[in-house]
Each structure stands twice: as C-alpha cells, then as structure tokens.
Enzyme design. Structure first.
Site, PDB file in Angstrom:
ATOM      1  N   ASP A  12      18.040 -11.217  49.727  1.00 22.21           N
ATOM      2  CA  ASP A  12      19.536 -10.319  49.907  1.00 22.21           C
ATOM      3  C   ASP A  12      19.533  -9.331  50.413  1.00 22.21           C
ATOM      4  OD1 ASP A  12      21.566  -8.957  48.579  1.00 22.21           O
ATOM      5  OD2 ASP A  12      21.014  -7.415  47.640  1.00 22.21           O
ATOM      6  N   ASP A  14      21.373  -5.540  50.920  1.00 22.17           N
ATOM      7  CA  ASP A  14      21.628  -4.354  50.340  1.00 22.17           C
ATOM      8  C   ASP A  14      21.089  -3.795  49.135  1.00 22.17           C
ATOM      9  OD1 ASP A  14      23.747  -3.127  51.457  1.00 22.17           O
ATOM     10  OD2 ASP A  14      25.216  -4.796  50.423  1.00 22.17           O
ATOM     11  N   ASP A 210      17.558  -7.197  44.327  1.00 20.77           N
ATOM     12  CA  ASP A 210      17.493  -6.006  43.181  1.00 20.77           C
ATOM     13  C   ASP A 210      18.383  -5.889  42.270  1.00 20.77           C
ATOM     14  OD1 ASP A 210      19.514  -5.543  44.936  1.00 20.77           O
ATOM     15  OD2 ASP A 210      19.491  -3.925  44.713  1.00 20.77           O
TER      16      ASP A 210
END
Length: 330
Positions: A12, A14, A210
């Site tokens: 990922d 961000d 996250d």
C-alpha cells in the site's frame, strides 16, 4: 528475516510509504533493499486521484524504486467494472479526478457533467477538490436509476497533518442521500492484488498495509500472506480486536522490520509466548507478562486471543492487563 520467505511485496502507499507528500521514516530504505533479496515490488493503492505515472514520479522523488508499471490503482479497476455493467458508449457522471475521467473515457464511455444529461452510470473516486455540488449531482443521478461504482471505500486517508476523511466518507454521504450502496472496485476486493502478483509472476507474495478493512482484508481474500505495519491508520490494539477476516499474519512497527527475523510464536504451558512476552486469555481478559510498549507483547496477545476466538464476525476489544506498563502502546 521476514521478507526472505516471499518473492514479491505488494505494498500500500498512504500510511505505509508516505503520508501526504512526505516519506514515512525507514520506508524508502526498506523498499530499495528489496532488489538485493530478489523480491519484486508492486504498489497497490486505493487512491484514484492520480495516474500510475504520477504516483511513480512522486515515489521516485522520495527516493523509492518505482515505475508506472509497478503501480496498480483503483481508478483503472473502477472504470473497468463500470464498463462491464454498461453498454458501449454509455453516458457516465464522474465524481473524481481528471485521471479517473481518462480511465472512463478509455473504455469508450461518454463523460457528462450533470444528472440532467441522464447518465446510466456514476463512478466515484477520491479527489481533494470535490465539493457538495459534485456529491449532489451524483445523488441525483443515482436516485434517477444510474449504476453507482466506487473506486474504494477507505473512510480515512493519512496526511502529513494527521488523519483526514477518505473516499469512503464521501461515499457514505451519497449513500445516506440515496439509501443505497455502490459496487466497489478497489481494496478490499482481491482483483488489484491478484493482478499485481500475476504481473510479476509471483507465487509467494506478501501484502503490506496500514488498514485492516482494505489492505489486510483484501490480501486475505486474495489468499496471500498479510502484514500490518503500524505507521498509518490501524494499531496493534485494532489488530488484536479485529474480526477474523481482517486479522493479519504479521505485525511490524515499520517497513524496516521486513529485514528482521520474525519472532517465533508458540504455545507453552503458561500461554502463548512471543520473544520474552507471554499472553493468556481469561474469559474476556488477556493477561500479558510483558511490557505494553513491546510489540512482542501485542503479537503474543493477538495469537492468544485469536486462538481462543477463531471465528469472530465483529470487532471485539478485550480487556488487557500488562505486567509492565512502560511508555505507550504501539
């Protein structure tokens, strides 16, 4: 080291590689080391506001290895999903970025500016320039019968200043006005992960993210191993409390932990041991013999709680008792 068991990292962006325009500490060095381990790298992102080329340019500016071919985004997937649902040349209202408009056009659909143009479809993706009028136009079109596709439903997005509303928050606003839900193209659907793995012919990919509800859930649905990194939205506590489908295989503090040996987690006569920490479950309480700011304590707690509650449909936060409360929790 943890990464040695895998042939590709599906990362990922961000909250994992960067927050806003700035890199997350240790992330860039960790990504650059992957080539030394013969591990392929792909970026799998729900952010539909930029093209793969623009994302790659940003990553290279930060010092990360990147090309447009390594970026797999939800804008392309959303446009493809909408094209599968509509006849060729259909009118579509785009609520999102210029790149999302380009993706829709590439599938032969006609972009319109208003619900008064009677679009057959609405596609929604993140764009910080969106306003109330854009959301209202989408709601009018959907209430008029248009098919609704969302590139993703991330409720929040990490920025340099903190956590900000994501595309999912804006999707919810339209959902409240239309009493309906969209078809979703990006994570947590497994399509983007599988495309990335197939592109690099990976047989043992590792998904890192996250967010439990998109990155981890999506990676689990794809059938890949997953690792939650604690540099973005979710925490060790939210991982511990997660429903079964959103539980990660690994917990790490930051991407540099990919190059550390992951501690063995084993059952003992006293509970579940991870490193020097031991956790046991007593009804709805987890008793942890270890420091609260030690990640091994949380790894042990997760393993013990998940073993005691293997099938959990909703997030449940147990009570926690640590033998040593030093500093703050991860």
């Amino acid at each position: 080291m943890l990464i040695s068991g895998f042939d590709a990292l599906l990362s990922d962006l961000d909250g994992v590689v960067y927050a806003g325009n700035g890199a997350i500490p240790k992330a860039i060095d960790a990504l650059n080391r992957l080539s030394e381990c013969s591990v392929s790298l792909a970026y799998v992102t729900n952010n539909a506001s930029r093209s793969p080329g623009a994302v790659a340019a940003h990553l290279k500016q930060l010092g990360a290895p990147a090309s447009a071919e390594q970026v797999f985004g939800s804008a392309d997937a959303g446009a493809e999903l909408l094209a599968q649902k509509l006849p060729q040349g259909s009118k579509v209202l785009v609520v999102g970025s210029g790149y999302l408009r380009d993706c829709v056009s590439s599938f032969g659909m006609e972009i319109v500016a208003s619900h008064t143009d009677e679009p057959l479809g609405v596609i929604q993706g993140f764009d910080p320039a969106l306003g109330w009028k854009d959301l209202a136009e989408a709601a009018f079109a959907i209430n008029g019968g248009a098919i609704w596709v969302a590139t993703n439903t991330d409720l929040t997005i990490p920025r340099a200043e903190g956590i900000a509303p994501g595309n999912g928050s804006l999707v919810n606003a339209i959902g409240a006005a239309t009493n309906t839900r969209p078809l979703v193209a990006g994570k947590p659907e497994p399509l983007l992960f599988r495309r990335a793995a197939e592109n690099f012919e990976a047989t043992r990919p590792l998904v890192v993210g996250d967010r439990l509800d998109t990155d981890i859930l999506g990676g689990n649905r794809a059938g890949y191993n997953t690792v939650l990194v604690l540099t973005g939205v979710d925490t060790a506590l939210s991982a511990l409390s997660a429903k079964t489908a959103e539980r990660p295989d690994y917990l790490i503090a930051d991407l540099s932990d990919l190059y550390e040996e992951y501690p063995v987690i084993e059952a003992t006569g006293f509970g579940i041991r991870c490193g020097s920490a031991v956790a046991c479950v007593n009804d709805q309480t987890i008793v942890i013999d270890g420091e609260e700011n030690n990640l091994d304590s949380w790894r042990a707690a997760c393993a013990a709680w998940w073993l005691a509650h293997p099938e959990q449909e909703h997030a449940v936060e147990p009570k926690l008792t640590f033998s040593q409360k030093v500093g703050s929790k991860p």
